[in-house]
Design a protein around this motif. Structure first.
Motif, short mmCIF file in Angstrom:
data_model
loop_
_atom_site.label_atom_id
_atom_site.label_comp_id
_atom_site.label_asym_id
_atom_site.label_seq_id
_atom_site.Cartn_x
_atom_site.Cartn_y
_atom_site.Cartn_z
N PRO A 1 9.86 -15.21 -9.31
CA PRO A 1 9.01 -14.11 -9.77
C PRO A 1 9.00 -13.90 -11.28
CG PRO A 1 10.89 -13.31 -8.46
CD PRO A 1 11.16 -14.73 -8.82
N ARG B 1 4.15 -15.25 -8.97
CA ARG B 1 5.17 -16.08 -8.31
C ARG B 1 4.88 -17.53 -8.64
NH1 ARG B 1 8.75 -12.54 -4.95
NH2 ARG B 1 7.82 -10.57 -5.59
N LYS C 1 12.37 -13.02 -13.44
CA LYS C 1 13.35 -12.47 -12.51
C LYS C 1 14.16 -13.59 -11.88
CE LYS C 1 12.38 -8.01 -12.36
NZ LYS C 1 13.39 -7.01 -12.64
N SER D 1 8.00 -15.59 -0.88
CA SER D 1 8.68 -14.56 -1.68
C SER D 1 9.95 -15.16 -2.27
CB SER D 1 8.96 -13.33 -0.82
OG SER D 1 9.69 -13.69 0.34
N THR D 2 10.92 -14.33 -2.55
CA THR D 2 12.08 -14.77 -3.33
C THR D 2 13.36 -14.23 -2.70
OG1 THR D 2 10.64 -14.57 -5.25
CG2 THR D 2 12.98 -14.82 -5.68
N HIS E 1 9.10 -5.84 4.99
CA HIS E 1 8.52 -4.89 4.03
C HIS E 1 7.31 -4.14 4.60
CE1 HIS E 1 10.45 -6.95 0.26
NE2 HIS E 1 11.19 -7.12 1.34
C1 FME Z 1 12.31 -9.80 -8.49
S1 FME Z 1 13.28 -10.56 -7.28
C2 FME Z 1 12.72 -9.70 -5.90
C3 FME Z 1 13.19 -10.25 -4.67
C4 FME Z 1 12.40 -9.77 -3.52
N1 FME Z 1 12.99 -10.26 -2.34
C5 FME Z 1 12.52 -9.95 -1.14
O1 FME Z 1 11.48 -9.41 -0.89
C6 FME Z 1 10.96 -10.25 -3.67
O2 FME Z 1 10.15 -9.50 -4.21
O3 FME Z 1 10.62 -11.37 -3.27
#
Ligand code: FME
Ligand code: ZN
Ligand code: ZN
Length: 420
Positions: free
Chosen positions: A194, A282, A314, A358-359, A386
């Motif tokens: 991110p 992303r 990030k 996602s991350t 989420h």
């Molecule tokens: C800025 S790192 C954020 C990590 C987060 N992880 C899960 O949802 C995400 O937004 O993917």
């Protein structure tokens, strides 16, 4: 009712899951201490070693250890995070931290992300100990980390830089993945990384009735059009079937901020001299950050239009060798075939390995050069992380435990050479 009373008395994998889900772990004030006490009591009942670490005040990291018979071999780490994203209770069918059981489904914030895996790891160890009298060859560690949902900087990012982490001598790590809507399990070999991007425009202020060039709003809107075009091009690749969602760079606007505000609201007849917008970007693991930065400077926020930009990265994009953060899912990675075979042995099927859209904290592990796969055994399950009404079906949860029985058994008794 007597029935209700009976249910409360039972101590089963499902009631333990419900109990854990009832701890309010939502940001901005996750109840870390209750989660840690609960997990510690589970760990004690399994004779696991426990270590409470704290890399930031009031943000505990719980490390559990099941020692292997050959502790000199690189060990296995099963990771999950303690925190959850917030929920809007008024938009849920059941209160998000009540873990209501309804028609086979357990509703709670965290049911998929990621309190399921937090406890499935432990339930699998319970079965391996009680039903199989199994003893691992490699040491198995479990980490319960804070702050994943807000970037992991006070959690996993600090953990991987610690001496405790080095001394774990990790060979392979499992972390969270995402649910699969079909009959195959999904596995993730990389995350997208991110960037938080803010672009700002300065411009000529003036009366709301005047038409002139170079107002801040005009400058910002031109940028938003350019960003939208880039977004559309990336999304077109997905729509044309040339790439999956996570194989392109995503950019989504998350806020816009401008206007002259008075105590009674926005002033409608003044054109502001400043405007800004925030974006969630992303990057795919192989994306070139320098090229993207140049594009942003030249086209998205050009100084020629009085624009500036700020990017907060990030987390890491490359490992210590400068390589993209990807865990090989081929024969060059001996852990991969052990993983795959363990899924098959549990009666499961895997879909093609993917990049996670996602991350997760796995990026900090991969940065250290340690192979890590994202995996949450939830098939035939809608992707609700989420989202409102996050839930998991009881049978899916229980089947996931069996998958981890197979995985922990295979991975911890694998004695082959594992250096990548
Ligand atoms: C800025 S790192 C954020 C990590 C987060 N992880 C899960 O949802 C995400 O937004 O993917
Ligand atoms: Zn998660
Ligand atoms: Zn999450």
């Amino acid at each position: 009712s007597p029935h209700h009373h009976l249910q409360e008395e039972q101590d089963t994998p499902i009631t333990r899951f419900q109990q854990f889900l009832r701890i309010n772990t939502a940001h901005p004030n996750p109840d870390y201490s209750s989660s840690v006490s609960f997990l510690k009591s589970q760990a004690l009942s399994l004779n696991l070693q426990t270590q409470l670490l704290e890399f930031s005040p009031n943000k505990p990291l719980l490390l559990l250890t099941w020692p292997g018979s050959n502790p000199s071999l690189p060990s296995l780490l099963l990771n999950s995070h303690l925190d959850s994203v917030p929920a809007e209770p008024s938009k849920w069918l059941h209160p998000p931290f009540s873990a209501v059981f309804s028609a086979g489904n357990i509703f709670a914030r965290g049911a998929q992300d990621d309190k399921s895996i937090s406890l499935q790891y432990l339930e699998a160890i319970r079965i391996l100990q009680n039903d199989f009298n199994f003893k691992p060859v490699r040491t198995v560690h479990l980490s319960y980390v804070p702050d994943e949902e807000i970037g992991g900087l006070d959690g996993m990012a600090k953990f991987v830089e610690s001496q405790v982490f080095d001394e774990l001598n990790l060979g392979f790590v499992l972390d969270e993945g995402q649910a699969s809507p079909n009959d195959e399990f999904r596995v993730f070999y990389a995350d997208r990384s991110p960037w938080n991007m803010v672009i700002r425009a300065l411009g000529v202020p003036g009366h709301g009735s005047r038409m002139y060039d170079n107002s801040a709003m005009e400058n910002l809107m031109k940028s938003i059009e350019v960003v939208s075009k880039f977004r559309e091009n990336q999304f077109d690749l997905v729509k044309a079937g040339l790439a999956s969602n996570s194989e392109v760079i995503s950019v989504n606007p998350v806020y816009v901020k401008a206007g002259i505000v008075s105590p009674t609201g926005f002033v409608m007849n003044m054109q502001p001299s400043e405007a800004e917008a925030g974006f969630d970007l992303r990057l795919t693991p192989t994306a070139d950050p320098d090229i993207l930065r140049k594009r942003i400077a030249d086209e998205w926020a050009p100084a020629t239009r009085n624009m500036t930009f700020e990017i907060i990265e990030k987390g890491p994009l490359r490992d210590y060798m400068g390589r993209p953060l990807m865990t090989p899912t081929n024969d060059s990675n001996p852990w991969w075939s052990v993983f795959k075979q363990a899924i098959t042995a549990a009666g499961g099927r895997l879909s093609k390995p993917e990049i996670l859209p996602s991350t997760t904290d796995a990026r900090f592990i991969r940065q250290k050069g340690i192979p890590a796969l994202g995996f949450s055994p939830m098939k035939n399950t809608p992707i609700l992380l989420h989202d409102h009404n996050e839930f998991l079906k009881d049978t899916v949860y229980l089947e996931g435990i069996k998958v981890y029985v197979s995985l922990i058994k295979s991975l911890s008794s694998f004695e082959g050479a594992t250096s990548l």
